[in-house]
Design a protein around this motif. Structure first.
Motif, mmCIF file in Angstrom:
data_model
loop_
_atom_site.group_PDB
_atom_site.id
_atom_site.type_symbol
_atom_site.label_atom_id
_atom_site.label_comp_id
_atom_site.label_asym_id
_atom_site.label_seq_id
_atom_site.Cartn_x
_atom_site.Cartn_y
_atom_site.Cartn_z
ATOM 1 N N PHE A 125 0.860 -1.177 0.000
ATOM 2 C CA PHE A 125 0.000 0.000 0.000
ATOM 3 C C PHE A 125 0.895 1.225 0.000
ATOM 4 C CE2 PHE A 125 -2.738 -3.173 1.976
ATOM 5 C CZ PHE A 125 -3.934 -2.967 1.318
ATOM 6 N N VAL A 126 0.719 2.100 -0.985
ATOM 7 C CA VAL A 126 1.468 3.358 -1.033
ATOM 8 C C VAL A 126 0.491 4.502 -0.768
ATOM 9 C CG1 VAL A 126 3.248 2.473 -2.586
ATOM 10 C CG2 VAL A 126 1.236 3.587 -3.550
ATOM 11 N N MET A 127 0.987 5.551 -0.141
ATOM 12 C CA MET A 127 0.115 6.661 0.225
ATOM 13 C C MET A 127 -0.223 7.560 -0.949
ATOM 14 S SD MET A 127 -0.516 6.043 3.344
ATOM 15 C CE MET A 127 0.130 4.646 4.245
ATOM 16 N N GLU A 128 0.706 7.675 -1.911
ATOM 17 C CA GLU A 128 0.501 8.561 -3.057
ATOM 18 C C GLU A 128 0.987 7.885 -4.332
ATOM 19 O OE1 GLU A 128 1.868 12.686 -2.327
ATOM 20 O OE2 GLU A 128 2.294 11.971 -0.295
ATOM 21 N N LYS A 129 0.480 8.363 -5.457
ATOM 22 C CA LYS A 129 0.861 7.828 -6.764
ATOM 23 C C LYS A 129 2.370 7.896 -6.975
ATOM 24 C CE LYS A 129 -0.176 8.269 -11.676
ATOM 25 N NZ LYS A 129 -0.976 8.985 -12.687
ATOM 26 N N LYS A 130 2.999 8.975 -6.506
ATOM 27 C CA LYS A 130 4.444 9.134 -6.693
ATOM 28 C C LYS A 130 5.232 8.016 -6.014
ATOM 29 C CE LYS A 130 5.342 12.217 -2.772
ATOM 30 N NZ LYS A 130 5.829 13.529 -2.358
ATOM 31 N N ALA A 167 8.863 -4.728 -8.697
ATOM 32 C CA ALA A 167 7.715 -3.913 -8.278
ATOM 33 C C ALA A 167 6.489 -4.213 -9.128
ATOM 34 C CB ALA A 167 8.055 -2.426 -8.344
ATOM 35 N N ARG A 168 6.693 -4.403 -10.415
ATOM 36 C CA ARG A 168 5.559 -4.680 -11.304
ATOM 37 C C ARG A 168 4.899 -6.018 -10.996
ATOM 38 N NH1 ARG A 168 9.285 -2.569 -14.901
ATOM 39 N NH2 ARG A 168 8.777 -0.466 -15.594
ATOM 40 N N SER A 169 5.637 -6.929 -10.382
ATOM 41 C CA SER A 169 5.079 -8.244 -10.063
ATOM 42 C C SER A 169 4.282 -8.236 -8.755
ATOM 43 C CB SER A 169 6.194 -9.290 -9.975
ATOM 44 O OG SER A 169 6.994 -9.069 -8.818
ATOM 45 N N LYS A 170 4.285 -7.098 -8.058
ATOM 46 C CA LYS A 170 3.580 -6.977 -6.775
ATOM 47 C C LYS A 170 2.219 -6.315 -6.964
ATOM 48 C CE LYS A 170 7.161 -8.387 -4.403
ATOM 49 N NZ LYS A 170 7.181 -9.521 -3.493
ATOM 50 N N GLU A 171 1.322 -6.640 -6.072
ATOM 51 C CA GLU A 171 0.029 -5.961 -6.029
ATOM 52 C C GLU A 171 0.235 -4.680 -5.221
ATOM 53 O OE1 GLU A 171 -4.527 -6.752 -4.438
ATOM 54 O OE2 GLU A 171 -3.142 -8.439 -4.595
ATOM 55 N N ILE A 172 0.138 -3.527 -5.893
ATOM 56 C CA ILE A 172 0.378 -2.231 -5.243
ATOM 57 C C ILE A 172 -0.891 -1.389 -5.327
ATOM 58 C CG2 ILE A 172 1.757 -0.126 -5.224
ATOM 59 C CD1 ILE A 172 4.016 -1.702 -6.570
ATOM 60 N N HIS A 173 -1.361 -0.944 -4.169
ATOM 61 C CA HIS A 173 -2.567 -0.119 -4.093
ATOM 62 C C HIS A 173 -2.192 1.305 -3.687
ATOM 63 C CE1 HIS A 173 -5.531 -3.383 -4.431
ATOM 64 N NE2 HIS A 173 -4.596 -4.101 -3.848
ATOM 65 N N ILE A 174 -2.707 2.277 -4.425
ATOM 66 C CA ILE A 174 -2.496 3.689 -4.109
ATOM 67 C C ILE A 174 -3.662 4.159 -3.237
ATOM 68 C CG2 ILE A 174 -2.242 6.022 -5.040
ATOM 69 C CD1 ILE A 174 -1.327 4.616 -7.703
ATOM 70 N N LEU A 175 -3.349 4.685 -2.050
ATOM 71 C CA LEU A 175 -4.384 5.099 -1.102
ATOM 72 C C LEU A 175 -4.810 6.555 -1.265
ATOM 73 C CD1 LEU A 175 -2.950 3.311 2.054
ATOM 74 C CD2 LEU A 175 -4.794 2.522 0.541
ATOM 75 N N ASP A 176 -4.026 7.365 -1.949
ATOM 76 C CA ASP A 176 -4.333 8.791 -2.123
ATOM 77 C C ASP A 176 -4.536 9.509 -0.791
ATOM 78 O OD1 ASP A 176 -4.137 9.039 -4.924
ATOM 79 O OD2 ASP A 176 -6.116 8.123 -5.161
ATOM 80 N N ASP A 219 -8.842 6.638 10.633
ATOM 81 C CA ASP A 219 -10.143 6.353 10.015
ATOM 82 C C ASP A 219 -10.002 6.147 8.509
ATOM 83 O OD1 ASP A 219 -11.247 6.642 12.543
ATOM 84 O OD2 ASP A 219 -12.002 8.666 12.173
ATOM 85 N N MET A 220 -9.221 7.008 7.845
ATOM 86 C CA MET A 220 -9.016 6.869 6.399
ATOM 87 C C MET A 220 -8.337 5.546 6.062
ATOM 88 S SD MET A 220 -7.734 10.718 5.429
ATOM 89 C CE MET A 220 -7.591 10.419 3.669
ATOM 90 N N LEU A 221 -7.315 5.189 6.831
ATOM 91 C CA LEU A 221 -6.586 3.940 6.584
ATOM 92 C C LEU A 221 -7.504 2.734 6.737
ATOM 93 C CD1 LEU A 221 -3.270 4.824 8.443
ATOM 94 C CD2 LEU A 221 -3.515 4.461 5.976
ATOM 95 N N LYS A 222 -8.281 2.710 7.807
ATOM 96 C CA LYS A 222 -9.173 1.572 8.050
ATOM 97 C C LYS A 222 -10.205 1.431 6.941
ATOM 98 C CE LYS A 222 -8.786 1.229 13.075
ATOM 99 N NZ LYS A 222 -9.492 1.386 14.357
ATOM 100 N N VAL A 223 -10.809 2.540 6.532
ATOM 101 C CA VAL A 223 -11.856 2.497 5.503
ATOM 102 C C VAL A 223 -11.302 2.019 4.158
ATOM 103 C CG1 VAL A 223 -13.348 4.000 4.103
ATOM 104 C CG2 VAL A 223 -13.391 4.176 6.582
ATOM 105 N N THR A 224 -10.093 2.437 3.819
ATOM 106 C CA THR A 224 -9.555 2.084 2.499
ATOM 107 C C THR A 224 -8.829 0.740 2.475
ATOM 108 O OG1 THR A 224 -7.562 3.400 2.940
ATOM 109 C CG2 THR A 224 -9.326 4.472 1.720
ATOM 110 N N ILE A 225 -8.191 0.369 3.570
ATOM 111 C CA ILE A 225 -7.344 -0.835 3.566
ATOM 112 C C ILE A 225 -8.100 -2.113 3.935
ATOM 113 C CG2 ILE A 225 -5.357 -1.914 4.697
ATOM 114 C CD1 ILE A 225 -4.131 0.943 4.816
ATOM 115 N N LYS A 226 -8.979 -2.050 4.924
ATOM 116 C CA LYS A 226 -9.649 -3.267 5.382
ATOM 117 C C LYS A 226 -10.361 -4.035 4.247
ATOM 118 C CE LYS A 226 -10.297 -2.683 10.312
ATOM 119 N NZ LYS A 226 -11.253 -2.589 11.422
#
Length: 109
Positions: free
Chosen positions: A54-59, A72-81, A95-102
């Motif tokens: 899980f990354v916090m930003e697209k960058k 890196a391309r072989s991993k499942e990577i989610h952008i949390l924004d 609260d933001m982390l729980k709502v998006t990650i769970k």
């Protein structure tokens, strides 16, 4: 499952995520940063260890792909924004982390 949280300096966002998810679904959680000044810097070893990232930003995703290419391309990577405007363990951040990650963690079981 090994889950890695990534932000820039590994001071507020990713350590908060690591802390609040410890023990959740019996997964292993770690955090790292992409910056040279990060508390814990992203490394080849951490990239190998992680099953889900899980990354916090697209960058952050772009930096991982730039530095670690195929790995890196072989991993499942989610952008949390989630912007870099929260302190460690800030309730709004939690609260933001729980709502998006769970839901993603539950779906990956």
């Amino acid at each position: 499952m090994n889950v890695l949280f990534v932000c820039s300096r590994n001071q507020w966002r990713s350590p908060t995520a690591e802390k609040i998810f410890q023990g959740y679904l019996n997964h292993n959680y770690r955090s790292a940063g992409t910056s040279d000044s990060a508390r814990i810097k992203i490394s080849t070893k951490l990239m190998e260890w992680a099953d889900l990232i899980f990354v916090m930003e697209k960058k952050h995703k772009q930096l991982l792909i730039s530095r670690y290419g195929t790995q890196a391309r072989s991993k499942e990577i989610h952008i949390l924004d989630i912007p870099d405007e929260f302190a460690y363990m800030d309730q709004e951040l939690i609260d933001m982390l729980k709502v998006t990650i769970k839901p993603i963690l539950l779906a990956s079981m």
